[in-house]
Design a protein around this motif. Structure first.
Motif, PDB file in Angstrom:
ATOM      1  N   GLY A  59     -39.201 -55.136  90.256  1.00 43.19           N
ATOM      2  CA  GLY A  59     -39.043 -55.100  88.807  1.00 43.19           C
ATOM      3  C   GLY A  59     -39.316 -56.456  88.191  1.00 43.19           C
ATOM      4  N   GLY A  60     -39.946 -56.436  87.015  1.00 42.92           N
ATOM      5  CA  GLY A  60     -40.304 -57.683  86.355  1.00 42.92           C
ATOM      6  C   GLY A  60     -39.394 -58.079  85.220  1.00 42.92           C
ATOM      7  N   ASP A  61     -38.450 -57.171  84.856  1.00 45.48           N
ATOM      8  CA  ASP A  61     -37.488 -57.493  83.807  1.00 45.48           C
ATOM      9  C   ASP A  61     -36.196 -56.735  84.097  1.00 45.48           C
ATOM     10  OD1 ASP A  61     -37.934 -54.837  83.048  1.00 45.48           O
ATOM     11  OD2 ASP A  61     -39.305 -55.391  81.437  1.00 45.48           O
ATOM     12  N   LEU A  62     -35.177 -56.987  83.293  1.00 40.77           N
ATOM     13  CA  LEU A  62     -33.870 -56.401  83.575  1.00 40.77           C
ATOM     14  C   LEU A  62     -33.899 -54.881  83.566  1.00 40.77           C
ATOM     15  CD1 LEU A  62     -30.835 -56.630  84.050  1.00 40.77           C
ATOM     16  CD2 LEU A  62     -30.540 -56.756  81.562  1.00 40.77           C
ATOM     17  N   GLU A  63     -34.545 -54.283  82.582  1.00 48.28           N
ATOM     18  CA  GLU A  63     -34.541 -52.821  82.488  1.00 48.28           C
ATOM     19  C   GLU A  63     -35.194 -52.179  83.706  1.00 48.28           C
ATOM     20  OE1 GLU A  63     -35.713 -49.193  79.403  1.00 48.28           O
ATOM     21  OE2 GLU A  63     -35.954 -51.284  78.812  1.00 48.28           O
ATOM     22  N   SER A  64     -36.342 -52.697  84.127  1.00 47.98           N
ATOM     23  CA  SER A  64     -37.023 -52.099  85.276  1.00 47.98           C
ATOM     24  C   SER A  64     -36.230 -52.322  86.558  1.00 47.98           C
ATOM     25  CB  SER A  64     -38.435 -52.672  85.420  1.00 47.98           C
ATOM     26  OG  SER A  64     -38.412 -54.077  85.599  1.00 47.98           O
ATOM     27  N   VAL A  65     -35.576 -53.472  86.678  1.00 41.98           N
ATOM     28  CA  VAL A  65     -34.748 -53.727  87.853  1.00 41.98           C
ATOM     29  C   VAL A  65     -33.530 -52.803  87.866  1.00 41.98           C
ATOM     30  CG1 VAL A  65     -33.173 -55.410  88.896  1.00 41.98           C
ATOM     31  CG2 VAL A  65     -35.476 -56.102  88.258  1.00 41.98           C
ATOM     32  N   LEU A  66     -32.867 -52.660  86.720  1.00 41.56           N
ATOM     33  CA  LEU A  66     -31.708 -51.769  86.665  1.00 41.56           C
ATOM     34  C   LEU A  66     -32.088 -50.325  86.964  1.00 41.56           C
ATOM     35  CD1 LEU A  66     -29.649 -53.095  83.613  1.00 41.56           C
ATOM     36  CD2 LEU A  66     -28.950 -53.064  86.014  1.00 41.56           C
ATOM     37  N   ARG A  67     -33.265 -49.914  86.522  1.00 38.62           N
ATOM     38  CA  ARG A  67     -33.717 -48.561  86.825  1.00 38.62           C
ATOM     39  C   ARG A  67     -33.854 -48.375  88.338  1.00 38.62           C
ATOM     40  NH1 ARG A  67     -37.307 -48.147  83.343  1.00 38.62           N
ATOM     41  NH2 ARG A  67     -36.429 -46.576  81.957  1.00 38.62           N
ATOM     42  N   GLU A  68     -34.374 -49.395  89.011  1.00 37.40           N
ATOM     43  CA  GLU A  68     -34.507 -49.338  90.470  1.00 37.40           C
ATOM     44  C   GLU A  68     -33.132 -49.334  91.144  1.00 37.40           C
ATOM     45  OE1 GLU A  68     -37.078 -49.042  92.424  1.00 37.40           O
ATOM     46  OE2 GLU A  68     -38.697 -49.172  90.947  1.00 37.40           O
ATOM     47  N   ILE A  70     -30.230 -48.248  89.844  1.00 34.29           N
ATOM     48  CA  ILE A  70     -29.585 -46.961  89.588  1.00 34.29           C
ATOM     49  C   ILE A  70     -30.204 -45.864  90.449  1.00 34.29           C
ATOM     50  CG2 ILE A  70     -29.219 -45.180  87.815  1.00 34.29           C
ATOM     51  CD1 ILE A  70     -28.997 -47.532  85.793  1.00 34.29           C
ATOM     52  N   ALA A  71     -31.500 -45.979  90.717  1.00 33.20           N
ATOM     53  CA  ALA A  71     -32.158 -45.010  91.598  1.00 33.20           C
ATOM     54  C   ALA A  71     -31.577 -45.055  93.013  1.00 33.20           C
ATOM     55  CB  ALA A  71     -33.659 -45.275  91.652  1.00 33.20           C
ATOM     56  N   ARG A  72     -30.986 -46.208  93.370  1.00 37.40           N
ATOM     57  CA  ARG A  72     -30.411 -46.383  94.701  1.00 37.40           C
ATOM     58  C   ARG A  72     -28.929 -46.015  94.755  1.00 37.40           C
ATOM     59  NH1 ARG A  72     -34.758 -49.354  94.081  1.00 37.40           N
ATOM     60  NH2 ARG A  72     -35.948 -50.182  95.852  1.00 37.40           N
ATOM     61  N   GLU A  82     -31.137 -41.792  83.920  1.00 47.71           N
ATOM     62  CA  GLU A  82     -31.701 -42.480  82.760  1.00 47.71           C
ATOM     63  C   GLU A  82     -30.623 -42.759  81.711  1.00 47.71           C
ATOM     64  OE1 GLU A  82     -34.821 -44.455  80.944  1.00 47.71           O
ATOM     65  OE2 GLU A  82     -34.776 -43.510  82.936  1.00 47.71           O
ATOM     66  N   SER A  83     -29.685 -41.822  81.548  1.00 46.67           N
ATOM     67  CA  SER A  83     -28.597 -42.047  80.604  1.00 46.67           C
ATOM     68  C   SER A  83     -27.667 -43.158  81.093  1.00 46.67           C
ATOM     69  CB  SER A  83     -27.796 -40.759  80.398  1.00 46.67           C
ATOM     70  OG  SER A  83     -28.571 -39.809  79.715  1.00 46.67           O
ATOM     71  N   LEU A  84     -27.488 -43.259  82.393  1.00 46.47           N
ATOM     72  CA  LEU A  84     -26.690 -44.345  82.947  1.00 46.47           C
ATOM     73  C   LEU A  84     -27.381 -45.689  82.674  1.00 46.47           C
ATOM     74  CD1 LEU A  84     -23.990 -44.308  84.475  1.00 46.47           C
ATOM     75  CD2 LEU A  84     -25.275 -44.550  86.597  1.00 46.47           C
ATOM     76  N   LEU A  85     -28.702 -45.705  82.795  1.00 45.60           N
ATOM     77  CA  LEU A  85     -29.471 -46.909  82.477  1.00 45.60           C
ATOM     78  C   LEU A  85     -29.270 -47.297  81.016  1.00 45.60           C
ATOM     79  CD1 LEU A  85     -31.637 -49.075  83.064  1.00 45.60           C
ATOM     80  CD2 LEU A  85     -33.373 -47.351  82.514  1.00 45.60           C
ATOM     81  N   GLN A  86     -29.270 -46.314  80.122  1.00 43.53           N
ATOM     82  CA  GLN A  86     -29.076 -46.598  78.704  1.00 43.53           C
ATOM     83  C   GLN A  86     -27.715 -47.242  78.451  1.00 43.53           C
ATOM     84  OE1 GLN A  86     -29.818 -42.959  76.571  1.00 43.53           O
ATOM     85  NE2 GLN A  86     -31.865 -42.729  77.463  1.00 43.53           N
ATOM     86  N   LEU A  87     -26.691 -46.823  79.209  1.00 42.26           N
ATOM     87  CA  LEU A  87     -25.372 -47.428  79.081  1.00 42.26           C
ATOM     88  C   LEU A  87     -25.401 -48.890  79.511  1.00 42.26           C
ATOM     89  CD1 LEU A  87     -22.678 -44.846  80.279  1.00 42.26           C
ATOM     90  CD2 LEU A  87     -23.172 -45.620  77.965  1.00 42.26           C
ATOM     91  N   ILE A 145     -30.371 -62.547  91.888  1.00 44.17           N
ATOM     92  CA  ILE A 145     -29.376 -61.660  92.493  1.00 44.17           C
ATOM     93  C   ILE A 145     -28.660 -60.917  91.377  1.00 44.17           C
ATOM     94  CG2 ILE A 145     -27.215 -61.516  93.801  1.00 44.17           C
ATOM     95  CD1 ILE A 145     -28.068 -64.064  95.278  1.00 44.17           C
ATOM     96  N   ILE A 146     -28.562 -59.594  91.533  1.00 42.90           N
ATOM     97  CA  ILE A 146     -27.808 -58.792  90.574  1.00 42.90           C
ATOM     98  C   ILE A 146     -26.689 -58.071  91.317  1.00 42.90           C
ATOM     99  CG2 ILE A 146     -27.890 -56.658  89.226  1.00 42.90           C
ATOM    100  CD1 ILE A 146     -30.363 -57.626  87.891  1.00 42.90           C
ATOM    101  N   VAL A 147     -25.486 -58.204  90.771  1.00 42.72           N
ATOM    102  CA  VAL A 147     -24.339 -57.437  91.251  1.00 42.72           C
ATOM    103  C   VAL A 147     -24.010 -56.442  90.151  1.00 42.72           C
ATOM    104  CG1 VAL A 147     -21.995 -57.505  92.152  1.00 42.72           C
ATOM    105  CG2 VAL A 147     -23.511 -59.475  92.485  1.00 42.72           C
ATOM    106  N   SER A 148     -24.324 -55.184  90.386  1.00 40.38           N
ATOM    107  CA  SER A 148     -24.177 -54.154  89.364  1.00 40.38           C
ATOM    108  C   SER A 148     -22.881 -53.374  89.609  1.00 40.38           C
ATOM    109  CB  SER A 148     -25.385 -53.220  89.410  1.00 40.38           C
ATOM    110  OG  SER A 148     -25.328 -52.284  88.371  1.00 40.38           O
ATOM    111  N   VAL A 149     -22.072 -53.227  88.558  1.00 37.66           N
ATOM    112  CA  VAL A 149     -20.735 -52.656  88.702  1.00 37.66           C
ATOM    113  C   VAL A 149     -20.549 -51.461  87.776  1.00 37.66           C
ATOM    114  CG1 VAL A 149     -18.254 -53.115  88.569  1.00 37.66           C
ATOM    115  CG2 VAL A 149     -19.837 -54.956  89.247  1.00 37.66           C
TER     116      VAL A 149
END
Length: 200
Positions: A59-68, A70-72, A82-87, A145-149
């Protein structure tokens, strides 16, 4: 590795969580929301095992990275990711969740998982990015590094952030992150720090 992270108190209070739920199409084919009541652990190591540790997330930006990311996430089939990404993006619009030294902690509070899905109280994904991404950070460094919670309540949210604050300010744990060591080593060190904090 630079030691310029936000102070522990600042990290625990980097934001107010969004009080929100998804729309009625959170799970395709189901209406309404169902609060998960499974009494699972709120320990960081258990939350990391639930969310996962991932390497070379693209991913090249935050949105594309978060989408990846969330896919995991280990979510049920048909879940509206996709709705989780919007949150996540709505939370980020309130203020950057970067804490310095190339680390960001995008997070949401969410209790709308479908009935029958035994979600943990905290879902934490530790992600090493394939490339640096631009981010509004306190030290002007791009994020690596992203720690997503995802937390199910305010109490669980603050508990997990206290634990994250403790481990991210530990020099040995940050060294492990800088070296992108194996999941087993990361979890072992997180467990050691949990015990250390409990014994204090």
């Amino acid at each position: 590795m630079s030691k310029k992270l936000l102070r522990k108190g600042e990290l625990v209070n980097i934001s107010e969580s969004i009080e929100t739920t998804l729309t009625h199409n959170v799970v395709k084919g189901q209406g309404g929301h169902h609060r998960n009541t499974l009494n699972t652990s709120t320990h960081l190591t258990d939350s990391l095992k639930a969310g996962g540790i991932f390497y070379d997330v693209p991913g090249g930006d935050l949105e594309s990275v978060l989408r990846e990311i969330i896919a995991r996430f280990p979510l049920p089939e048909g879940f509206d990711r996709e709705s989780l990404l919007q949150l996540f993006m709505a939370r980020e619009s309130l203020g950057s969740t970067a804490i310095g030294d190339g680390i960001a902690l995008p997070h949401i509070r969410f209790s709308g998982f479908p009935a029958g899905f035994h979600a943990p109280k905290n879902l934490v994904a530790l992600c090493f990015l394939k490339q640096l991404i631009p981010y509004k950070t306190p030290d002007d460094k791009p994020v690596r590094i992203i720690v997503s919670v995802v937390s199910s309540s305010v109490a669980h949210y603050f508990r997990i952030f206290r634990q994250l604050s403790h481990v991210l300010h530990d020099e040995s744990f940050r060294k492990i992150l800088a070296e992108r060591q194996a999941p087993e080593q990361i979890l072992r060190e997180a467990k050691r720090l949990e015990k250390e904090a409990h014994d204090e």
